[in-house]
Scaffold this active site. Structure first.
Site, PDB file in Angstrom:
ATOM      1  N   SER A  16     -17.110  -4.625   1.439  1.00 46.62           N
ATOM      2  CA  SER A  16     -16.536  -3.362   0.960  1.00 46.62           C
ATOM      3  C   SER A  16     -15.013  -3.463   0.977  1.00 46.62           C
ATOM      4  CB  SER A  16     -17.026  -2.199   1.829  1.00 46.62           C
ATOM      5  OG  SER A  16     -16.634  -2.413   3.154  1.00 46.62           O
ATOM      6  N   GLY A  21     -12.178   0.897  -6.736  1.00 45.06           N
ATOM      7  CA  GLY A  21     -11.544   2.094  -7.309  1.00 45.06           C
ATOM      8  C   GLY A  21     -10.306   1.714  -8.093  1.00 45.06           C
ATOM      9  N   ASP A  74     -10.825   7.718  -4.338  1.00 46.16           N
ATOM     10  CA  ASP A  74     -10.682   6.930  -5.569  1.00 46.16           C
ATOM     11  C   ASP A  74     -10.318   7.812  -6.768  1.00 46.16           C
ATOM     12  OD1 ASP A  74     -10.987   4.247  -4.830  1.00 46.16           O
ATOM     13  OD2 ASP A  74     -13.122   4.560  -4.524  1.00 46.16           O
ATOM     14  N   GLU A 142     -17.725   4.127 -11.488  1.00 44.49           N
ATOM     15  CA  GLU A 142     -17.726   3.273 -10.305  1.00 44.49           C
ATOM     16  C   GLU A 142     -18.930   3.603  -9.432  1.00 44.49           C
ATOM     17  OE1 GLU A 142     -14.182   3.777  -7.906  1.00 44.49           O
ATOM     18  OE2 GLU A 142     -15.063   2.629  -6.256  1.00 44.49           O
ATOM     19  N   LYS A 191     -19.757 -19.288  -3.248  1.00 46.94           N
ATOM     20  CA  LYS A 191     -21.154 -18.969  -2.906  1.00 46.94           C
ATOM     21  C   LYS A 191     -21.427 -17.462  -2.738  1.00 46.94           C
ATOM     22  CE  LYS A 191     -23.776 -22.111  -1.645  1.00 46.94           C
ATOM     23  NZ  LYS A 191     -24.285 -23.116  -2.580  1.00 46.94           N
ATOM     24  N   CYS A 384       1.545  21.800   3.844  1.00 47.92           N
ATOM     25  CA  CYS A 384       0.392  22.563   4.344  1.00 47.92           C
ATOM     26  C   CYS A 384       0.533  22.803   5.845  1.00 47.92           C
ATOM     27  CB  CYS A 384      -0.908  21.875   3.958  1.00 47.92           C
ATOM     28  SG  CYS A 384      -2.282  23.020   3.919  1.00 47.92           S
ATOM     29  N   HIS A 517      -0.493  21.117  -1.689  1.00 45.93           N
ATOM     30  CA  HIS A 517      -0.425  19.653  -1.541  1.00 45.93           C
ATOM     31  C   HIS A 517       0.152  19.015  -2.812  1.00 45.93           C
ATOM     32  CE1 HIS A 517      -2.700  19.118   2.232  1.00 45.93           C
ATOM     33  NE2 HIS A 517      -3.265  20.256   1.865  1.00 45.93           N
ATOM     34  N   GLU A 519       1.284  16.177  -3.244  1.00 47.25           N
ATOM     35  CA  GLU A 519       0.969  14.741  -3.369  1.00 47.25           C
ATOM     36  C   GLU A 519      -0.192  14.478  -4.327  1.00 47.25           C
ATOM     37  OE1 GLU A 519       0.430  16.608  -0.731  1.00 47.25           O
ATOM     38  OE2 GLU A 519      -1.230  15.935   0.524  1.00 47.25           O
TER      39      GLU A 519
END
Ligand code: GLN
Length: 546
Positions: A16, A21, A74, A142, A191, A384, A517, A519
């Protein structure tokens, strides 16, 4: 007849955190650069309805969309890398799928049938994908998790059926794997990739395009070797090398010819790719003129994923000023011991940022950081919770209400300058119940907020339950706290008053905070006004401090 939608499914293998993403988002950038309209969808295999109730240390940040959906981080990459404006349809989980299937069953929609994974669950997954894909030329989808996970099998089966339903020209499978470099052998190892591709094949999916994450570019020989084992031509095997900035990924993939291959396989005619603005932006990131340090005082210091959008928005502010923004994550709890702990941590910072957050841990340390920024005239940006902290600090140390606090942390204070919103008072459930998503905010002219936005009306995204108390706001303002932005939407406040959305200090080089927010809306090609102004102020401070 309506034009047939095309789909690109992105799966991940071997381990993982390979950057699926980012790979999906980068394919979006490249297709948009050719004039194709895209949308991006993420399917998450966990059973939670959405990530809103998960701990960010487990899952990373919760990304909030315009419509208030709490989604996987993502989706933040998707919006930053493309022009898409996503909605709650664009992220769904196993939990949502089963929720719907079970409701359907109770409503009698499958009367007489045994409800099963195939076809009922897979049909529901396909219906979700198709509905989210509407309107775009190409939907990039995805699949969360790693090939081989039990949880993601219904998703894999659904995407297998989609090629069966729609044909080869309309469905493309892109698989991202890892090709590790083994130091002792001095070799790249193929492999794990072979196994991963084989596992997908046994689930009925023949990979069309292989993206290989590796430390160094794969040469033709190794691409041919991988191709032979994976049933691919060598020009269907691409290197996805490690890069310093995530924004370089689309450029690297384009150099490898990925977008060319994708449009060829999907049989699409497109205009020539135009990546000039993107390349210029990447060059600015790689060769900054200045450098500075921003301290983010928060609860999560080890996991950068918890503040993903924030970190990126600071990078964007830096792009605008030709500046590399070095981010230091400072543990708020460490600032609770003494004044010298605060100076040790913050003296070297050109700006201090307190991000959003929940719960009591580290609160006093955050208040100490806000006090330091106010007193030492260091640029401060509160987001916030960071705004609520700034208001509590001001009430305690300027207005002199020693017991000032927020209802999130105190039941007994006589000065709850931050209180639960009226509309939140009777809410019992936890999922999706905060004040979420986009609301208008009126900016007061003549304030620093107004100079940053250069606009009277803005729209920003929210995720909170508490607000600056309307009971104390006039007194705070009388003591010099500038209230620079308000939400006038009636639904916010049952008592008819508007809601404080932004505050700032007048006699301070830059002390700004907002309840929303920002961002979530910043992009590398369109840095957010508040991040531009904050980084600009930090740069001024740095130049002056030298
Ligand atoms: N915990 C605070 C609230 O709910 C702040 C939330 C946030 O920072 N996102 O109002």
């Amino acid at each position: 007849m309506a034009r047939q939608q095309k789909y690109i499914f992105v799966t991940g293998g071997v381990i993982s955190s390979l950057g699926k993403g980012l790979a999906a988002a980068s394919i979006g950038t490249l297709l948009e650069s050719r004039g194709i309209t895209v949308t991006l969808i993420k399917m998450d295999p966990y059973i939670n309805v959405d990530p809103g109730t998960m701990n960010p240390t487990q899952h990373g940040e919760v990304f909030v969309l315009e419509d208030g959906a709490e989604t996987d981080l993502d989706l933040g990459h998707y919006e930053r890398f493309t022009n898409v404006n996503l909605s709650r349809k664009n992220n769904f989980t196993t939990g949502q799928i089963y929720d719907r299937v079970i409701s359907n069953e109770r409503e009698g929609k499958y009367l007489g049938q045994t409800v099963q994974v195939i076809p009922h669950v897979t049909d529901q997954i396909k219906a979700h994908i198709k509905s989210a894909a509407e309107g775009a030329d190409v939907a990039i989808v995805e699949v969360g998790g790693t090939v081989g996970d039990i949880e993601s099998l219904p998703f894999i089966e659904a995407i297998r059926q989609m090629r069966y339903d729609l044909g080869r020209e309309n469905v493309l499978y892109v698989h991202l794997t890892l090709v590790p470099y083994i130091e002792v052998a001095g070799e790249l190892k193929t492999k794990p990739t072979q196994h991963s591709v084989r596992a997908l094949r046994s689930d009925g999916i023949d990979v069309d395009i292989l993206l290989c994450r590796s430390k160094q570019a794969l040469d033709d020989e190794i691409k041919s070797k991988i191709g032979l084992f994976c049933n691919l031509q060598k020009d269907e095997v691409f290197s996805a090398v490690d890069v310093r900035s995530i924004y370089e990924v689309p450029i690297c993939l384009q150099k490898e010819g990925l977008d060319e291959k994708i449009v060829e396989r999907l049989n699409m005619w497109t205009s020539k790719p135009n990546m000039s603005a993107w390349s210029k932006m990447v060059n600015k990131i790689k060769q900054p003129k200045y450098e500075l340090h921003i301290g983010i005082v928060g609860k999560y210091v080890d996991l950068k994923e918890s503040y993903k959008s924030l970190n990126e928005a600071l990078v964007h502010g830096g792009i605008f000023h030709d500046t590399r923004v070095n981010i230091e994550h400072i543990d708020a709890e460490n600032l609770e011991h003494s004044d010298s702990a605060v100076s040790d941590a913050l003296d070297g910072m050109d700006g201090i940022l307190i991000p959003g957050g929940f719960g009591e841990r580290g609160i006093e340390g955050k208040i100490a950081a806000a006090k330091y920024a106010r007193e030492k005239r260091r640029p401060y940006f509160g987001i916030c919770l960071g705004m609520q902290i700034a208001v509590v600090e001001y009430a305690r140390n300027v207005v002199n209400w020693q017991d000032a606090s927020s209802a999130e942390f105190s039941e007994s204070s006589g000065h709850l300058v931050v209180d639960i919103m009226d509309k939140q008072k009777n809410i019992k459930g936890m999922g999706g119940t905060m004040r979420l998503g986009s609301y208008d905010c009126n900016i007061v002219e003549g304030t620093k907020a107004f100079s940053a936005y250069n606009k009277k009306m803005i729209r920003e995204r929210h995720r909170h339950r508490f607000e600056v108390s309307n009971k104390f706001r006039n007194e705070l303002a009388a003591h010099g706290l500038v209230l620079s932005g308000f939400c006038r939407e009636e639904r916010v406040s049952a008592n008819g008053k508007d809601l404080v959305e932004m505050i700032e200090l007048k006699e301070h080089p830059y002390f700004m905070a907002c309840q929303f927010h920002p961002e979530f809306k910043s992009k590398p090609l369109a840095p957010h006004p508040l991040f531009k102004s904050f980084v600009g102020a930090a740069l001024e401070y740095r130049k002056g401090a030298k």
